[in-house]
Design a protein around this motif. Structure first.
Motif, PDB file in Angstrom:
ATOM      1  N   LYS A 106       0.825  -1.373   0.020  1.00 25.82           N
ATOM      2  CA  LYS A 106       0.117  -0.018  -0.074  1.00 25.82           C
ATOM      3  C   LYS A 106       0.773   1.241   0.017  1.00 25.82           C
ATOM      4  N   GLY A 107       2.168   1.000  -0.052  1.00 26.63           N
ATOM      5  CA  GLY A 107       3.094   2.308  -0.094  1.00 26.63           C
ATOM      6  C   GLY A 107       2.970   3.145   1.338  1.00 26.63           C
ATOM      7  N   ARG A 108       2.695   2.426   2.318  1.00 28.20           N
ATOM      8  CA  ARG A 108       2.645   3.198   3.652  1.00 28.20           C
ATOM      9  C   ARG A 108       3.672   2.608   4.689  1.00 28.20           C
ATOM     10  N   SER A 109       3.676   3.346   5.813  1.00 28.50           N
ATOM     11  CA  SER A 109       4.668   3.206   7.030  1.00 28.50           C
ATOM     12  C   SER A 109       3.648   2.924   7.972  1.00 28.50           C
ATOM     13  N   GLY A 110       4.381   2.349   9.276  1.00 28.92           N
ATOM     14  CA  GLY A 110       3.492   2.246  10.460  1.00 28.92           C
ATOM     15  C   GLY A 110       3.784   0.920  11.100  1.00 28.92           C
ATOM     16  N   ASP A 111       2.940   0.367  11.954  1.00 32.67           N
ATOM     17  CA  ASP A 111       3.104  -0.598  12.819  1.00 32.67           C
ATOM     18  C   ASP A 111       2.541  -1.844  12.084  1.00 32.67           C
ATOM     19  N   PRO A 112       3.596  -2.808  11.519  1.00 31.01           N
ATOM     20  CA  PRO A 112       3.172  -3.858  10.942  1.00 31.01           C
ATOM     21  C   PRO A 112       2.239  -4.931  11.430  1.00 31.01           C
ATOM     22  N   VAL A 113       2.278  -4.966  12.757  1.00 29.99           N
ATOM     23  CA  VAL A 113       1.715  -5.962  13.452  1.00 29.99           C
ATOM     24  C   VAL A 113      -0.024  -5.156  13.379  1.00 29.99           C
ATOM     25  N   GLN A 114      -0.139  -4.018  13.755  1.00 32.95           N
ATOM     26  CA  GLN A 114      -1.516  -3.473  13.626  1.00 32.95           C
ATOM     27  C   GLN A 114      -1.866  -3.559  12.289  1.00 32.95           C
ATOM     28  N   ALA A 115      -1.153  -3.174  11.317  1.00 31.27           N
ATOM     29  CA  ALA A 115      -1.693  -3.485   9.762  1.00 31.27           C
ATOM     30  C   ALA A 115      -1.976  -5.043   9.533  1.00 31.27           C
ATOM     31  N   PHE A 116      -1.479  -5.710  10.086  1.00 29.70           N
ATOM     32  CA  PHE A 116      -1.991  -7.149   9.964  1.00 29.70           C
ATOM     33  C   PHE A 116      -3.313  -7.687  10.768  1.00 29.70           C
ATOM     34  N   VAL A 117      -3.503  -6.680  11.861  1.00 30.09           N
ATOM     35  CA  VAL A 117      -4.561  -7.153  12.999  1.00 30.09           C
ATOM     36  C   VAL A 117      -6.025  -6.157  12.142  1.00 30.09           C
ATOM     37  N   VAL A 118      -5.615  -5.226  11.278  1.00 30.46           N
ATOM     38  CA  VAL A 118      -6.456  -4.626  10.435  1.00 30.46           C
ATOM     39  C   VAL A 118      -7.066  -5.581   9.197  1.00 30.46           C
ATOM     40  N   GLU A 119      -6.102  -6.463   8.659  1.00 31.10           N
ATOM     41  CA  GLU A 119      -6.448  -7.359   7.803  1.00 31.10           C
ATOM     42  C   GLU A 119      -7.394  -8.573   8.394  1.00 31.10           C
ATOM     43  N   MET A 120      -6.877  -9.010   9.618  1.00 32.85           N
ATOM     44  CA  MET A 120      -7.669  -9.910  10.328  1.00 32.85           C
ATOM     45  C   MET A 120      -9.135  -9.510  10.284  1.00 32.85           C
ATOM     46  N   ASN A 121      -9.335  -8.084  11.018  1.00 34.34           N
ATOM     47  CA  ASN A 121     -10.615  -7.974  10.904  1.00 34.34           C
ATOM     48  C   ASN A 121     -11.505  -7.604   9.735  1.00 34.34           C
ATOM     49  N   HIS A 122     -10.723  -7.230   8.596  1.00 37.52           N
ATOM     50  CA  HIS A 122     -11.262  -7.492   7.202  1.00 37.52           C
ATOM     51  C   HIS A 122     -11.539  -8.737   7.018  1.00 37.52           C
ATOM     52  N   LEU A 123     -10.797  -9.943   7.398  1.00 36.65           N
ATOM     53  CA  LEU A 123     -11.347 -11.181   7.049  1.00 36.65           C
ATOM     54  C   LEU A 123     -12.546 -11.663   7.660  1.00 36.65           C
ATOM     55  N   ALA A 124     -12.581 -11.241   9.019  1.00 36.33           N
ATOM     56  CA  ALA A 124     -13.787 -11.397   9.921  1.00 36.33           C
ATOM     57  C   ALA A 124     -15.206 -10.842   9.212  1.00 36.33           C
ATOM     58  N   GLU A 125     -14.895  -9.682   8.769  1.00 33.57           N
ATOM     59  CA  GLU A 125     -16.090  -8.952   8.088  1.00 33.57           C
ATOM     60  C   GLU A 125     -16.418  -9.645   6.711  1.00 33.57           C
ATOM     61  N   ALA A 126     -15.388  -9.976   6.102  1.00 32.62           N
ATOM     62  CA  ALA A 126     -15.904 -10.661   4.828  1.00 32.62           C
ATOM     63  C   ALA A 126     -16.379 -12.159   4.862  1.00 32.62           C
ATOM     64  N   LEU A 127     -16.215 -12.704   6.264  1.00 31.88           N
ATOM     65  CA  LEU A 127     -16.819 -13.970   6.682  1.00 31.88           C
ATOM     66  C   LEU A 127     -18.032 -13.987   7.256  1.00 31.88           C
ATOM     67  N   GLU A 128     -18.398 -12.454   7.361  1.00 28.87           N
ATOM     68  CA  GLU A 128     -19.755 -12.068   8.200  1.00 28.87           C
ATOM     69  C   GLU A 128     -19.591 -12.588   9.678  1.00 28.87           C
ATOM     70  N   MET A 129     -18.563 -12.401  10.195  1.00 26.93           N
ATOM     71  CA  MET A 129     -18.387 -12.470  11.632  1.00 26.93           C
ATOM     72  C   MET A 129     -18.677 -11.286  12.300  1.00 26.93           C
ATOM     73  N   GLY A 130     -20.114 -11.067  12.487  1.00 27.33           N
ATOM     74  CA  GLY A 130     -20.500  -9.642  12.797  1.00 27.33           C
ATOM     75  C   GLY A 130     -20.215  -9.252  14.122  1.00 27.33           C
ATOM     76  N   LYS A 131     -19.989 -10.321  15.311  1.00 27.95           N
ATOM     77  CA  LYS A 131     -19.863  -9.943  16.639  1.00 27.95           C
ATOM     78  C   LYS A 131     -18.096 -10.154  16.782  1.00 27.95           C
ATOM     79  N   THR A 132     -17.244 -10.155  15.886  1.00 28.78           N
ATOM     80  CA  THR A 132     -15.892 -10.456  16.045  1.00 28.78           C
ATOM     81  C   THR A 132     -15.180  -9.308  16.138  1.00 28.78           C
ATOM     82  N   LYS A 133     -14.123  -8.979  16.838  1.00 25.63           N
ATOM     83  CA  LYS A 133     -13.403  -7.721  16.831  1.00 25.63           C
ATOM     84  C   LYS A 133     -11.835  -8.297  17.227  1.00 25.63           C
TER      85      LYS A 133
END
Length: 291
Positions: A106-133
């Protein structure tokens, strides 16, 4: 919750939508996200090396391989230790490595672990895990960092994870030897699966335990496909797999062993009755394919 994975038929559910900490069941999301990324990026997890990040030094909880910053191991060995051995340091190492890849793309800087966690939550959203964070890649309850999910949502995640051969290959093994390369050379470890139920028929997934979450477990149970004649003379093949999820269960293994035959009995009766679904939203756990 007990659900048949291929049909999505919910067989047993008690408090299955109540939000709770899920401890190391979080690592199922971590591992499947790494597997999906590796496939999409054309990365061989057996040969790609990951480097233990500096943040491991401050991580509480299980670090069975005594990983220290700067050490290296293959992505496959890190996945094996994280999934089978519930290794928090290995999970954090994977998140740091793949998170850096996400940021670079994405051409960004920042905390790589938090960037990964963002994608974990995108996965949860895509799987319709509506009560998961998810708040971290390992499931530890850290200050201001407690992830929450439900038995129903973890069942969705488990169904998806067991569709991925790269994840199934790891989670069904009883023991695996892994190698870490450090300043003093290579050292090997024997990683035992914390899921003591793993067998010919129980082919995954994951355990989890923290003080807040209690004992947690998700297991996948394989059964021979159901083969029936069709009207045109051909044979219909129906695959069969149970997912059993327990959160905050004092006797998780004993409870799971009791629920498996109950689940199959309910499923068999449903099939004999024509597999009728009267209320799809209530009776079927739908799991989309986010890929």
């Amino acid at each position: 919750m007990v659900v048949e994975a291929h049909s999505g038929k919910v067989l047993i559910a008690t408090n299955s939508t109540v939000k709770r900490p899920v401890a190391s069941l979080t690592k199922v999301a971590t591992a499947v996200l790494v597997v999906d990324w590796a496939e999409a990026a054309g990365v061989d997890v057996a040969t790609r090396e990951v480097v233990v990040p500096a943040s491991v030094a401050q991580l509480p909880g299980a670090n069975p391989m005594k990983l220290v910053p700067g050490e290296r191991m293959s992505m496959l060995d890190a996945l094996s230790s994280a999934v089978m051995g519930s290794d928090n340091a290995a999970a954090l190492t994977l998140a740091d490595h793949v998170g850096r890849e996400f940021l670079a793309r994405k051409g960004r800087s920042g905390d790589p672990v938090q960037a990964f966690v963002v994608e974990m939550n995108h996965l949860a959203e895509a799987l319709e895990m509506g009560k998961t964070k998810f708040t971290n890649p390992h499931g530890l309850e850290l200050p201001s960092s407690v992830g929450l999910s439900t038995a129903a949502d973890i069942a969705k995640l488990s169904i998806y994870a067991m569709r991925r051969p790269g994840f199934t290959f790891i989670s069904r093994q009883k023991v695996r030897e892994v190698t870490v390369n450090g300043a003093e050379g290579a050292r090997t470890f024997k990683v035992n699966n914390t899921n003591e139920l793993v067998s010919e028929t129980i082919i995954g997934l994951k355990t989890g335990t923290t003080r807040a979450a209690g004992e947690c477990l998700s297991v996948a149970v394989e059964r021979a496909p159901l083969i029936r004649p069709k009207a045109d003379g051909s044979k219909g093949v129906t695959p069969r797999r149970l997912i059993v999820v327990l959160l905050n269960s004092p006797d998780r293994f004993g409870r799971a062993k009791a629920l498996i035959p109950r689940g199959w009995a309910i499923y068999d009766e449903w099939v004999r009755g024509g597999a009728v679904v009267e209320n799809r939203k209530r009776e079927i756990l739908s799991v989309p394919d986010p890929r």
